[in-house]
Design a protein around this motif. Sequence first.
Motif, PDB file in Angstrom:
ATOM      1  N   ARG A 166      26.529  83.577  34.519  1.00 14.18           N
ATOM      2  CA  ARG A 166      27.380  83.358  35.689  1.00 14.18           C
ATOM      3  C   ARG A 166      28.550  84.324  35.698  1.00 14.18           C
ATOM      4  O   ARG A 166      28.929  84.859  36.763  1.00 14.18           O
ATOM      5  N   LYS A 167      29.141  84.550  34.541  1.00 11.57           N
ATOM      6  CA  LYS A 167      30.279  85.471  34.454  1.00 11.57           C
ATOM      7  C   LYS A 167      29.876  86.895  34.847  1.00 11.57           C
ATOM      8  O   LYS A 167      30.616  87.589  35.555  1.00 11.57           O
ATOM      9  N   ILE A 168      28.715  87.332  34.388  1.00  8.01           N
ATOM     10  CA  ILE A 168      28.230  88.677  34.744  1.00  8.01           C
ATOM     11  C   ILE A 168      28.095  88.802  36.251  1.00  8.01           C
ATOM     12  O   ILE A 168      28.534  89.791  36.863  1.00  8.01           O
ATOM     13  N   VAL A 169      27.499  87.808  36.883  1.00  6.84           N
ATOM     14  CA  VAL A 169      27.290  87.847  38.331  1.00  6.84           C
ATOM     15  C   VAL A 169      28.614  87.764  39.077  1.00  6.84           C
ATOM     16  O   VAL A 169      28.876  88.554  40.006  1.00  6.84           O
ATOM     17  N   HIS A 170      29.477  86.852  38.684  1.00 13.58           N
ATOM     18  CA  HIS A 170      30.761  86.688  39.373  1.00 13.58           C
ATOM     19  C   HIS A 170      31.631  87.933  39.240  1.00 13.58           C
ATOM     20  O   HIS A 170      32.297  88.346  40.206  1.00 13.58           O
ATOM     21  N   ASN A 171      31.658  88.532  38.066  1.00 12.95           N
ATOM     22  CA  ASN A 171      32.474  89.741  37.874  1.00 12.95           C
ATOM     23  C   ASN A 171      31.991  90.865  38.783  1.00 12.95           C
ATOM     24  O   ASN A 171      32.799  91.616  39.358  1.00 12.95           O
ATOM     25  N   TYR A 172      30.677  90.983  38.906  1.00 14.09           N
ATOM     26  CA  TYR A 172      30.143  92.032  39.788  1.00 14.09           C
ATOM     27  C   TYR A 172      30.519  91.767  41.241  1.00 14.09           C
ATOM     28  O   TYR A 172      30.987  92.669  41.956  1.00 14.09           O
ATOM     29  N   LEU A 173      30.335  90.527  41.693  1.00 16.97           N
ATOM     30  CA  LEU A 173      30.636  90.196  43.086  1.00 16.97           C
ATOM     31  C   LEU A 173      32.117  90.365  43.384  1.00 16.97           C
ATOM     32  O   LEU A 173      32.491  90.861  44.454  1.00 16.97           O
ATOM     33  N   LYS A 174      32.956  89.968  42.454  1.00 19.79           N
ATOM     34  CA  LYS A 174      34.397  90.145  42.640  1.00 19.79           C
ATOM     35  C   LYS A 174      34.741  91.622  42.752  1.00 19.79           C
ATOM     36  O   LYS A 174      35.603  92.003  43.552  1.00 19.79           O
ATOM     37  N   GLY A 175      34.038  92.435  41.987  1.00 24.40           N
ATOM     38  CA  GLY A 175      34.297  93.874  42.002  1.00 24.40           C
ATOM     39  C   GLY A 175      33.958  94.536  43.322  1.00 24.40           C
ATOM     40  O   GLY A 175      34.527  95.584  43.660  1.00 24.40           O
ATOM     41  N   ILE A 176      33.021  93.959  44.076  1.00 22.41           N
ATOM     42  CA  ILE A 176      32.670  94.542  45.380  1.00 22.41           C
ATOM     43  C   ILE A 176      33.251  93.716  46.530  1.00 22.41           C
ATOM     44  O   ILE A 176      32.862  93.891  47.688  1.00 22.41           O
ATOM     45  N   GLY A 177      34.184  92.817  46.204  1.00 19.43           N
ATOM     46  CA  GLY A 177      34.937  92.117  47.239  1.00 19.43           C
ATOM     47  C   GLY A 177      34.228  90.943  47.877  1.00 19.43           C
ATOM     48  O   GLY A 177      34.537  90.585  49.026  1.00 19.43           O
ATOM     49  N   ILE A 178      33.292  90.316  47.176  1.00 19.49           N
ATOM     50  CA  ILE A 178      32.634  89.116  47.693  1.00 19.49           C
ATOM     51  C   ILE A 178      33.216  87.892  47.000  1.00 19.49           C
ATOM     52  O   ILE A 178      33.209  87.800  45.773  1.00 19.49           O
ATOM     53  N   HIS A 179      33.740  86.961  47.790  1.00 22.85           N
ATOM     54  CA  HIS A 179      34.398  85.767  47.280  1.00 22.85           C
ATOM     55  C   HIS A 179      33.424  84.595  47.340  1.00 22.85           C
ATOM     56  O   HIS A 179      32.884  84.288  48.401  1.00 22.85           O
ATOM     57  N   CYS A 180      33.213  83.913  46.217  1.00 23.62           N
ATOM     58  CA  CYS A 180      32.205  82.861  46.116  1.00 23.62           C
ATOM     59  C   CYS A 180      32.849  81.480  46.092  1.00 23.62           C
ATOM     60  O   CYS A 180      33.844  81.263  45.391  1.00 23.62           O
ATOM     61  N   ILE A 181      32.258  80.551  46.839  1.00 25.13           N
ATOM     62  CA  ILE A 181      32.783  79.195  46.934  1.00 25.13           C
ATOM     63  C   ILE A 181      31.637  78.182  46.887  1.00 25.13           C
ATOM     64  O   ILE A 181      30.472  78.521  47.080  1.00 25.13           O
ATOM     65  N   GLY A 182      32.000  76.918  46.644  1.00 28.49           N
ATOM     66  CA  GLY A 182      31.037  75.835  46.728  1.00 28.49           C
ATOM     67  C   GLY A 182      30.173  75.692  45.494  1.00 28.49           C
ATOM     68  O   GLY A 182      30.281  76.456  44.539  1.00 28.49           O
ATOM     69  N   ARG A 183      29.323  74.689  45.507  1.00 28.58           N
ATOM     70  CA  ARG A 183      28.457  74.386  44.359  1.00 28.58           C
ATOM     71  C   ARG A 183      27.624  75.587  43.951  1.00 28.58           C
ATOM     72  O   ARG A 183      27.522  75.905  42.768  1.00 28.58           O
ATOM     73  N   PHE A 184      27.042  76.282  44.914  1.00 37.11           N
ATOM     74  CA  PHE A 184      26.112  77.355  44.577  1.00 37.11           C
ATOM     75  C   PHE A 184      26.769  78.730  44.560  1.00 37.11           C
ATOM     76  O   PHE A 184      26.190  79.676  44.040  1.00 37.11           O
ATOM     77  N   GLY A 185      27.970  78.831  45.138  1.00 38.41           N
ATOM     78  CA  GLY A 185      28.736  80.063  45.004  1.00 38.41           C
ATOM     79  C   GLY A 185      29.466  80.097  43.673  1.00 38.41           C
ATOM     80  O   GLY A 185      29.453  81.098  42.963  1.00 38.41           O
ATOM     81  N   GLU A 186      30.109  78.981  43.333  1.00 37.04           N
ATOM     82  CA  GLU A 186      30.737  78.891  42.006  1.00 37.04           C
ATOM     83  C   GLU A 186      29.699  78.648  40.916  1.00 37.04           C
ATOM     84  O   GLU A 186      29.960  78.877  39.739  1.00 37.04           O
ATOM     85  N   TRP A 187      28.531  78.176  41.323  1.00 34.20           N
ATOM     86  CA  TRP A 187      27.432  77.835  40.409  1.00 34.20           C
ATOM     87  C   TRP A 187      27.906  76.828  39.357  1.00 34.20           C
ATOM     88  O   TRP A 187      27.917  77.057  38.175  1.00 34.20           O
ATOM     89  N   ASP A 188      28.268  75.623  39.889  1.00 36.17           N
ATOM     90  CA  ASP A 188      28.828  74.587  39.027  1.00 36.17           C
ATOM     91  C   ASP A 188      28.443  73.218  39.583  1.00 36.17           C
ATOM     92  O   ASP A 188      27.980  73.102  40.723  1.00 36.17           O
ATOM     93  N   TYR A 189      28.672  72.192  38.793  1.00 34.36           N
ATOM     94  CA  TYR A 189      28.329  70.826  39.167  1.00 34.36           C
ATOM     95  C   TYR A 189      29.470  70.253  39.987  1.00 34.36           C
ATOM     96  O   TYR A 189      30.305  69.495  39.490  1.00 34.36           O
ATOM     97  N   LEU A 190      29.523  70.603  41.273  1.00 35.82           N
ATOM     98  CA  LEU A 190      30.608  70.177  42.143  1.00 35.82           C
ATOM     99  C   LEU A 190      30.139  69.071  43.072  1.00 35.82           C
ATOM    100  O   LEU A 190      29.094  69.181  43.706  1.00 35.82           O
ATOM    101  N   TRP A 191      30.934  67.985  43.150  1.00 32.20           N
ATOM    102  CA  TRP A 191      30.703  66.976  44.167  1.00 32.20           C
ATOM    103  C   TRP A 191      31.232  67.491  45.506  1.00 32.20           C
ATOM    104  O   TRP A 191      31.845  68.561  45.582  1.00 32.20           O
TER     105      TRP A 191
END
Length: 425
Positions: free
Chosen positions: A381-406
């Motif tokens: 997840r860190k590898i993917v998030h770091n890459y997306l952050k580097g190209i200016g894509i902001h991730c949100i939600g259960r599947f954007g953060e890739w976490d167990y979110l209610w």
Amino acid sequence: MSNYVVLGGGIAGIACTYFLDNKSCTIYEKDDDYGGLCGSTQINNFTFDKGLHLSFAKSSSVRGIFDKVPYFTYNPEPYNYYKGLWIKHPIQNNLYKLPIDEKMKCIKSFLERGESKENFNNYEEWLYAQYGKYISDKFPKLYTKKYWCDEARNLETKWVSNRMYSPSVDEILYGAMTDMTKDVYYVKEMRYPKSGGYKSFLGPLTDNLNIKLNKKAILIDGKYKYVVFNDNSKVYYENIISSIPLPELIGILKDVPDEVINASKRLIATSMKIVSVGLNKPDIFNKLWFYIYDENILPARAYLPSLKSSNNVPEGCSSMQFEIYESPYKKINMSDSNLCEHIEKCMMEMKIAHSNDLLFMDVKSVDHANIVFYKDIYDNRKIVHNYLKGIGIHCIGRFGEWDYLWSDQSFLSGMNMSFELRKKK
């Protein structure tokens, strides 16, 4: 050029857009309605949600929106079905209805469990330390295979948090001798809209939002900042916010490094088939929701929309929903019609309903249901998030953060991203 392009019209994307400048945001949703996993649908004048969905939000930001919608409140009283028995939840605290020999095995195993520790190699170790081997093997380990679609020994433990209750010796013994046990569920009140299904909670957020439906992103160019959709339309952006599942998002991005592609492929989620049932009798069953431990019964859990709100069904009727989970490593090779036949037999076996009580059965598939917490999830997840952050894509939600979110946590994920972006303006 649109200032903010928001990909995904679930609760995170809607909340993010609501707290940003609405006039400069456009939500693009791949389905024909907004809501994502918090969506609701109508079948023959019955209202069904995409999952169990009861709100126990405590955040004032979330409650400030949700509480604008008239709602019912419930004390959570889930049950467990096991070999013809209806057992209070959590099952480890409520052994009373088990046969005496099985109770003894549970208690003995609990007393012989190893010493607890802070760090565990896997979820199986954690279960054995909390409940002993016999309880773990008979109940949570079996449920893990149905819900997470894998063995407990293959999962890590950070996701557990307060979701699983760890009893004392006194609680185990007391619950084996009487069914008059105290409620130890991790929330004490749950809320559900009086009408319109769970999606109604999103209503106060969506006024004046620009939501474009049937717009599935099929290509994103991070260098030239544009998105292409399934209808061949194109939109340029200054800022892009995504709740698209990370593996899918990486799959539509141009020129992604192999390391990132490989990391995204190791991020695994379950999918879900929801069997919705309309019944021709009121008050068909009295349990709001329950977990199913029998291996010969495919669903992991079931619930009654008609108990959540009588407005979810026509007068004189009831409704139920059953969740069956799959993953790339566990597939249910069964047609929808055969799955409905299976559910009908299960309802009769559990003495919930008879064939002549059924009005209809409907099967819907949800591509992404829950994140599976394998041991390498955080590195990938860190590898993917770091890459997306580097190209200016902001991730949100259960599947954007890739976490167990209610749902409330997904709401906050979108809201907090809006605050972060507003600071940069």
